[in-house]
Design an enzyme around this catalytic site. Structure first.
Site, PDB file in Angstrom:
ATOM      1  N   CYS A  66       0.833  -1.209   0.000  1.00 59.80           N
ATOM      2  CA  CYS A  66       0.000   0.000   0.000  1.00 59.80           C
ATOM      3  C   CYS A  66       0.867   1.259   0.000  1.00 59.80           C
ATOM      4  CB  CYS A  66      -0.989  -0.059   1.165  1.00 59.80           C
ATOM      5  SG  CYS A  66      -2.352   1.104   1.018  1.00 59.80           S
ATOM      6  N   HIS A  77      -3.276  -5.327   1.397  1.00 59.16           N
ATOM      7  CA  HIS A  77      -2.633  -5.638   2.677  1.00 59.16           C
ATOM      8  C   HIS A  77      -2.700  -7.142   2.953  1.00 59.16           C
ATOM      9  CE1 HIS A  77      -2.231  -1.484   4.218  1.00 59.16           C
ATOM     10  NE2 HIS A  77      -3.278  -1.260   3.437  1.00 59.16           N
ATOM     11  N   GLU A 123      -0.992  -8.693   5.023  1.00 60.05           N
ATOM     12  CA  GLU A 123      -0.773  -8.875   6.465  1.00 60.05           C
ATOM     13  C   GLU A 123      -2.085  -8.825   7.253  1.00 60.05           C
ATOM     14  OE1 GLU A 123      -0.206  -6.157   4.789  1.00 60.05           O
ATOM     15  OE2 GLU A 123      -0.673  -4.386   5.982  1.00 60.05           O
TER      16      GLU A 123
END
Length: 189
Positions: free
Chosen positions: A79, A168, A170
């Site tokens: 990002c 994302h 994660e």
């Protein structure tokens, strides 16, 4: 295997947790002296690209990180990390400027435009992707490999030692993109 995670702003804790799932040693990069540690790769997390860029300059980290990437340190930007690595930024400021891509900031709109989807990621297969005020890539250089598109927009790419996603990974249940970074970039440097 030891990965440095830029921890001046943004979602760095989530990346550390994902790397811990993969049994990868990590450390946080908060100031110039942290860059003296030996590392096999670097993660630049999501967050606010303008704030992270300002902090990199204020903390004298920008040139050190740029030099390490240009001399082969594997890096994974998510990002805002994608924006920081791009050498062209639409309606924004170039920061590290090391990857031959053009990033469009907030391309999917404001916070309310955030969404999750499952899409194909080259070399991995279908994975969950979470987009939060995400950028996307509008142009790539001839040496950039496009790894994923969503609705025709480039959302993941790789150039040599650099991997970027506009989403994302994660924040999902999958560690496949982090595993790809470790295996395909860090272990092959």
């Amino acid at each position: 295997m030891k990965i440095g995670v830029l921890a001046v702003q943004g979602a760095f804790i989530e990346h550390i947790r994902k790397l811990q799932e993969l049994k990868v040693e990590t450390f946080e990069i908060r100031q110039k002296k942290d860059m003296d540690q030996s590392m096999d790769g670097l993660i630049i997390p999501g967050g606010e690209s303008t704030a992270i860029g300002k902090l990199l300059r204020d903390l004298n980290l920008l040139d050190i990180i740029r030099n390490k990437i240009q001399t082969g340190l594997p890096v994974f930007g998510t990002c805002a990390g994608l924006i920081l690595l791009a050498n062209r930024v639409e309606e924004g400021t170039e920061h590290l400027g090391v990857m031959d891509i053009t990033a469009k900031r907030n391309a999917y709109g404001r916070q309310l435009g955030s969404f999750s989807i499952e899409e194909n990621f080259e070399e991995i297969g279908t994975i969950p992707m979470t987009f939060i005020r995400a950028p996307y890539i509008t142009e790539v250089g001839e040496n950039v490999k496009i790894l994923s598109r969503v609705n025709g927009h480039i959302v993941a790419a790789q150039e040599k030692n650099m991997l970027v996603t506009s989403f994302h990974p994660e924040l999902t249940d999958s560690a496949k993109v982090h595993h790809y970074f470790i295996e395909e970039l860090c272990n092959k440097k």
